[in-house]
Design a protein around this motif. Structure first.
Motif, PDB file in Angstrom:
ATOM      1  N   TYR A   1       1.395  12.754  -3.357  1.00 17.51           N
ATOM      2  CA  TYR A   1      -0.017  12.897  -3.709  1.00 17.51           C
ATOM      3  C   TYR A   1      -0.425  14.368  -3.703  1.00 17.51           C
ATOM      4  O   TYR A   1      -1.163  14.834  -4.589  1.00 17.51           O
ATOM      5  CB  TYR A   1      -0.896  12.105  -2.740  1.00 17.51           C
ATOM      6  CG  TYR A   1      -1.089  10.658  -3.111  1.00 17.51           C
ATOM      7  CD1 TYR A   1      -1.675  10.286  -4.317  1.00 17.51           C
ATOM      8  CD2 TYR A   1      -0.689   9.634  -2.242  1.00 17.51           C
ATOM      9  CE1 TYR A   1      -1.853   8.958  -4.653  1.00 17.51           C
ATOM     10  CE2 TYR A   1      -0.854   8.307  -2.567  1.00 17.51           C
ATOM     11  CZ  TYR A   1      -1.445   7.966  -3.776  1.00 17.51           C
ATOM     12  OH  TYR A   1      -1.623   6.635  -4.103  1.00 17.51           O
ATOM     13  N   LEU A   2       0.032  15.118  -2.697  1.00 17.05           N
ATOM     14  CA  LEU A   2      -0.312  16.541  -2.623  1.00 17.05           C
ATOM     15  C   LEU A   2       0.267  17.317  -3.803  1.00 17.05           C
ATOM     16  O   LEU A   2      -0.377  18.226  -4.335  1.00 17.05           O
ATOM     17  CB  LEU A   2       0.199  17.117  -1.302  1.00 17.05           C
ATOM     18  CG  LEU A   2      -0.583  16.723  -0.049  1.00 17.05           C
ATOM     19  CD1 LEU A   2       0.148  17.193   1.206  1.00 17.05           C
ATOM     20  CD2 LEU A   2      -1.991  17.299  -0.088  1.00 17.05           C
TER      21      LEU A   2
ATOM     22  N   PHE B   1       0.985   4.157  -3.617  1.00 16.13           N
ATOM     23  CA  PHE B   1       0.718   3.726  -2.248  1.00 16.13           C
ATOM     24  C   PHE B   1       1.243   2.313  -1.997  1.00 16.13           C
ATOM     25  O   PHE B   1       1.806   2.030  -0.940  1.00 16.13           O
ATOM     26  CB  PHE B   1      -0.770   3.785  -1.946  1.00 16.13           C
ATOM     27  CG  PHE B   1      -1.126   3.205  -0.605  1.00 16.13           C
ATOM     28  CD1 PHE B   1      -0.822   3.894   0.559  1.00 16.13           C
ATOM     29  CD2 PHE B   1      -1.730   1.961  -0.500  1.00 16.13           C
ATOM     30  CE1 PHE B   1      -1.119   3.354   1.804  1.00 16.13           C
ATOM     31  CE2 PHE B   1      -2.035   1.422   0.735  1.00 16.13           C
ATOM     32  CZ  PHE B   1      -1.738   2.117   1.889  1.00 16.13           C
TER      33      PHE B   1
ATOM     34  N   LYS C   1      -6.334   9.455  -6.504  1.00 18.04           N
ATOM     35  CA  LYS C   1      -6.238   8.824  -5.189  1.00 18.04           C
ATOM     36  C   LYS C   1      -6.880   7.436  -5.174  1.00 18.04           C
ATOM     37  O   LYS C   1      -6.445   6.565  -4.408  1.00 18.04           O
ATOM     38  CB  LYS C   1      -6.884   9.732  -4.138  1.00 18.04           C
ATOM     39  CG  LYS C   1      -6.171  11.070  -3.981  1.00 18.04           C
ATOM     40  CD  LYS C   1      -6.887  11.983  -3.019  1.00 18.04           C
ATOM     41  CE  LYS C   1      -8.220  12.441  -3.568  1.00 18.04           C
ATOM     42  NZ  LYS C   1      -8.906  13.411  -2.679  1.00 18.04           N
TER      43      LYS C   1
ATOM     44  N   SER D   1       2.327  10.840   0.934  1.00 18.63           N
ATOM     45  CA  SER D   1       1.334  11.915   0.981  1.00 18.63           C
ATOM     46  C   SER D   1       1.846  13.184   0.316  1.00 18.63           C
ATOM     47  O   SER D   1       1.092  13.902  -0.349  1.00 18.63           O
ATOM     48  CB  SER D   1       0.948  12.209   2.431  1.00 18.63           C
ATOM     49  OG  SER D   1       0.375  11.074   3.049  1.00 18.63           O
TER      50      SER D   1
ATOM     51  N   LEU E   1       4.615   7.017   4.902  1.00 20.80           N
ATOM     52  CA  LEU E   1       3.298   7.567   4.569  1.00 20.80           C
ATOM     53  C   LEU E   1       3.368   9.076   4.339  1.00 20.80           C
ATOM     54  O   LEU E   1       2.650   9.609   3.484  1.00 20.80           O
ATOM     55  CB  LEU E   1       2.303   7.251   5.687  1.00 20.80           C
ATOM     56  CG  LEU E   1       1.868   5.790   5.809  1.00 20.80           C
ATOM     57  CD1 LEU E   1       0.890   5.617   6.959  1.00 20.80           C
ATOM     58  CD2 LEU E   1       1.237   5.296   4.509  1.00 20.80           C
TER      59      LEU E   1
END
Length: 323
Positions: free
Chosen positions: A264-265, A240, A226, A261, A257
């Motif tokens: 990322y998860l 990002f 992250k 996300s 976004l």
């Protein structure tokens, strides 16, 4: 049978104990609150038009996003390699009886932990303003080779240096804590057998310290994944930044976004599963219960074979290894 035997009462079975289960109204109330909140969240995700799930789907398939994922994974992998290797070396230096080595490691950790990683990223990206050329030669004498700093340290390398060198300072403290968790008697016994300090560290101390080192190292890896989003400040396009470029052009901020996300998860979930099994591997031989795997949890839920209890033999250690 005589009359005296007939007068003796036969002992009967004791009445079964009526066990009344303990009631937990607080648990049921808490579970009800969680279910209501979950239902409200699910309703908002489905019926709130601002999420625009069709835009989310298209964004997740965008080539810029896919390329950004690759850059994010590369930065995470190489920065953590730098961090782990540098952290081990710094931890050994920090524990060295040589005051020069110990002081140097302490100073490095103090500087890199005491300054924000964002500042370090900008510093490495603008290193050319301090030294226009980097050279190799005799100290305070002629140089044998010289190259432009901006050529040697492009944007990706600057991001890697900023993330990896900063991570080494944190990993040094993690490794130092793991080494110090091993009883000193282990090292003393190895030295009594004639093993060198390097061999003792490599074959005796570090394998035992891994059980302490692995959990925070996994957390650092997930955090690094992250933290790569900070490289946006030096104009490197990762996940990002790719999403930022898209919603700056389309003004679809929330859907983009959400798509970022989700990726990322997914990546952090994969890392979490990997960390779980690595921790389980190094927990073998410790005097405690191994955590059940997800498959074992499912089997227990449906009445299958329970997870191994304390002091059960761990598969692969039937020759005497116990948990």
């Amino acid at each position: 049978m005589n009359s005296s035997d007939q007068g003796l009462a036969k002992p009967g079975r004791p009445e079964p104990i009526k066990a009344v289960p303990v009631r937990h109204p607080g648990r049921w109330a808490g579970a009800l609150v969680v279910l209501v909140l979950a239902a409200m969240l699910l309703h908002a995700l489905i019926y709130n038009p601002a999420f625009k799930w069709d835009v989310v789907r298209d964004t997740m398939q965008d080539d810029t996003i896919i390329s950004g994922i690759g850059t994010t994974l590369e930065l995470t992998l190489f920065a953590m390699l730098m961090g782990v290797v540098g952290g081990v070396l710094l931890a050994i230096m920090r524990l060295s009886p040589n005051p020069l080595l110990s002081g140097t490691a302490w100073f490095y950790i103090w500087v890199f932990r005491g300054t924000p990683v964002l500042v370090q990223l900008v510093f490495w990206n603008t290193l050319g303003s301090l030294w226009q050329n980097l050279s190799v030669g005799i100290p305070f004498g002629p140089s044998f080779w010289s190259e432009n700093t901006n050529t040697l340290i492009p944007t990706f390398t600057a991001a890697l240096l900023g993330l990896g060198l900063n991570e080494a300072a944190y990993m040094a403290e993690i490794v130092r804590g793991g080494i110090q968790s091993v009883d000193e008697g282990q090292s003393e016994a190895a030295h009594a057998l004639g093993m060198s300090r390097a061999a003792t560290l490599r074959r005796i101390v570090l394998p035992q310290a891994m059980r302490v080192i692995i959990p925070p190292t996994g957390n650092e890896t997930i955090s690094m994944l992250k933290t790569t989003s900070l490289v946006q400040v030096i104009s490197l396009t990762e996940l990002f930044t790719a999403g930022h470029d898209i919603y700056s052009r389309t003004f679809q901020t929330i859907p983009v976004l959400v798509a970022v996300s989700i990726y990322y998860l997914i990546m952090t979930s994969i890392l979490t599963v990997g960390q779980y099994y690595i921790e389980r591997h190094y927990a073998r031989g410790a005097n405690r219960t191994l955590p059940p795997t997800p498959l074992q949890r499912v089997r227990r839920l449906f009445g299958g074979k329970p997870a191994p209890k304390e002091h059960d033999v761990v598969p692969g250690l039937e020759g005497g290894g116990h948990v």
